[in-house]
Design a protein around this motif. Structure first.
Motif, PDB file in Angstrom:
ATOM      1  N   VAL A 198       1.424   4.863   1.087  1.00 17.10           N
ATOM      2  CA  VAL A 198       0.926   5.611   2.243  1.00 17.10           C
ATOM      3  C   VAL A 198      -0.074   6.674   1.809  1.00 17.10           C
TER       4      VAL A 198
ATOM      5  N   ARG B 205       2.070  -4.024   5.439  1.00 17.96           N
ATOM      6  CA  ARG B 205       1.278  -3.178   4.540  1.00 17.96           C
ATOM      7  C   ARG B 205       2.121  -2.295   3.624  1.00 17.96           C
ATOM      8  N   TYR B 206       3.129  -1.610   4.175  1.00 16.34           N
ATOM      9  CA  TYR B 206       3.851  -0.584   3.416  1.00 16.34           C
ATOM     10  C   TYR B 206       5.274  -1.024   3.062  1.00 16.34           C
TER      11      TYR B 206
ATOM     12  N   GLN C 135      -5.684   4.347   8.661  1.00 17.97           N
ATOM     13  CA  GLN C 135      -4.391   3.666   8.611  1.00 17.97           C
ATOM     14  C   GLN C 135      -3.254   4.678   8.488  1.00 17.97           C
ATOM     15  N   ARG C 136      -3.468   5.686   7.648  1.00 16.56           N
ATOM     16  CA  ARG C 136      -2.446   6.713   7.450  1.00 16.56           C
ATOM     17  C   ARG C 136      -2.233   7.510   8.736  1.00 16.56           C
TER      18      ARG C 136
ATOM     19  N   THR D  29       0.828  -1.203   0.000  1.00 18.96           N
ATOM     20  CA  THR D  29       0.000   0.000   0.000  1.00 18.96           C
ATOM     21  C   THR D  29       0.861   1.253   0.000  1.00 18.96           C
TER      22      THR D  29
ATOM     23  N   GLU E 154      -2.139   6.567  -0.501  1.00 16.94           N
ATOM     24  CA  GLU E 154      -3.398   5.988  -0.954  1.00 16.94           C
ATOM     25  C   GLU E 154      -4.051   5.122   0.116  1.00 16.94           C
ATOM     26  N   ALA E 155      -3.472   5.084   1.302  1.00 17.27           N
ATOM     27  CA  ALA E 155      -4.005   4.267   2.388  1.00 17.27           C
ATOM     28  C   ALA E 155      -5.296   4.867   2.931  1.00 17.27           C
ATOM     29  N   GLU E 156      -6.064   4.036   3.620  1.00 12.38           N
ATOM     30  CA  GLU E 156      -7.263   4.528   4.289  1.00 12.38           C
ATOM     31  C   GLU E 156      -6.854   5.603   5.309  1.00 12.38           C
TER      32      GLU E 156
END
Length: 301
Positions: free
Chosen positions: A153, A193-194, A160-161, A151, A155-157
């Motif tokens: 960062v 995730r990242y 989450q960001r 993901t 474009e993360a939800e």
């Protein structure tokens, strides 16, 4: 209504004992497991060797559900090395004409087709892969082409960001999976995730692909990539290592031959920190009058 999540943990109710005729006892039966309520998927078998002791009809059973050799859902209390949605470092058990089969801690290996391999996988070697559901076959598979599952960062939800920025601000640790070595340092997968990078000059301990360690977000770049360090940053880093150094002095006769003019490699070899961190810790302990700075190192007061 219960909805099964394949490749993940589920909590299912036991329906009944699974029995069949016993070939060695006329008219007798043998138990080969239990059936769990799978909702629309029907009853799901948990083989006897995985059944928790004392479980009875109506009890909830926490289990991992995947597909058996005949592509039917099956439940187990075994603990897999990864589940759907996870990145993992898995070893190849065998290879056939269609792909590789990786050990993920369960009776049946997880399949990685040749088209999902960056290079041909070989038996005995381990690879970083992502576990997911194949939309066409509805099978749990692995892919070594993991970039598309990371993901950005940016474009993360939002939640989450925000959580990632909070961890950076408060110096909270993140979970790292060491991915691969590059000329700049080590690529890592952050919080499953990242994508992140630990620069070579920030590595003060031995790491290699597949290691799971904790680290800290040093910088969130405009392109969505993360700069990671293995040590706490700022004041927290100084405070944490100062206490480590103080304890080391107590455990080693109250003297350390390394001072603020010592070689950075000697400091790295002994304490796995940078010279900058070491000097800050010395200053912290000196201000608190816990040590004396000598020509040949530091000493406990």
């Amino acid at each position: 209504m219960t909805t099964i999540k394949l490749g993940e943990y589920n909590t299912l109710k036991m329906v009944k004992t699974a029995e069949r005729p016993n070939a060695h006892s006329f008219g007798g039966k043998e138990t080969f497991g239990i059936f769990l309520d799978g909702g629309p998927d029907g009853e799901i078998l948990m083989p006897q060797k995985y059944v928790p002791q004392g479980v009875k009809p109506g009890d909830d059973v926490r289990c991992f559900v995947y597909l058996d050799q005949d592509e039917r859902p099956i439940a187990t209390t075994e603990v897999p090395l990864a589940q759907v949605g996870d990145f993992a470092h898995l070893k190849v058990n065998w290879v056939n004409d269609y792909g590789a089969f990786l050990d993920w801690g369960l009776m049946k290996d997880v399949f990685c087709p040749f088209r999902e391999q960056k290079k041909r996988m070989e038996i005995g070697d381990s690879y970083i892969v992502y576990i997911h559901m194949d939309e066409e076959s509805y099978r749990i598979v692995a892919t070594a082409k993991i970039d598309r599952y990371l993901t950005d960062v940016n474009e993360a939800e939002p939640a989450q960001r925000d959580e990632l920025y909070r961890k950076q601000k408060e110096g909270q640790p993140v979970d790292l999976l060491i991915w691969q070595k590059t000329d700049l340092g080590f690529k890592v997968i952050v919080d499953n995730r990242y994508a992140g990078l630990i620069y070579m000059d920030q590595i003060f301990q031995y790491v290699h692909t597949g290691d799971k360690v904790q680290g800290y977000v040093q910088n969130i770049r405009p392109d969505g990539k993360l700069d990671i360090t293995l040590q706490p940053t700022g004041r927290k880093q100084t405070t944490d290592f100062a206490e480590t150094l103080l304890q080391w002095l107590k455990d080693n006769g109250g003297h350390c031959p390394l001072g603020d003019k010592s070689d950075a490699e000697d400091i790295k070899r002994q304490f796995q920190v940078s010279k900058k961190t070491y000097k800050r810790a010395i200053g912290d302990l000196y201000k608190r009058r816990l040590i004396t700075i000598e020509e040949n190192g530091i000493a406990l007061n």
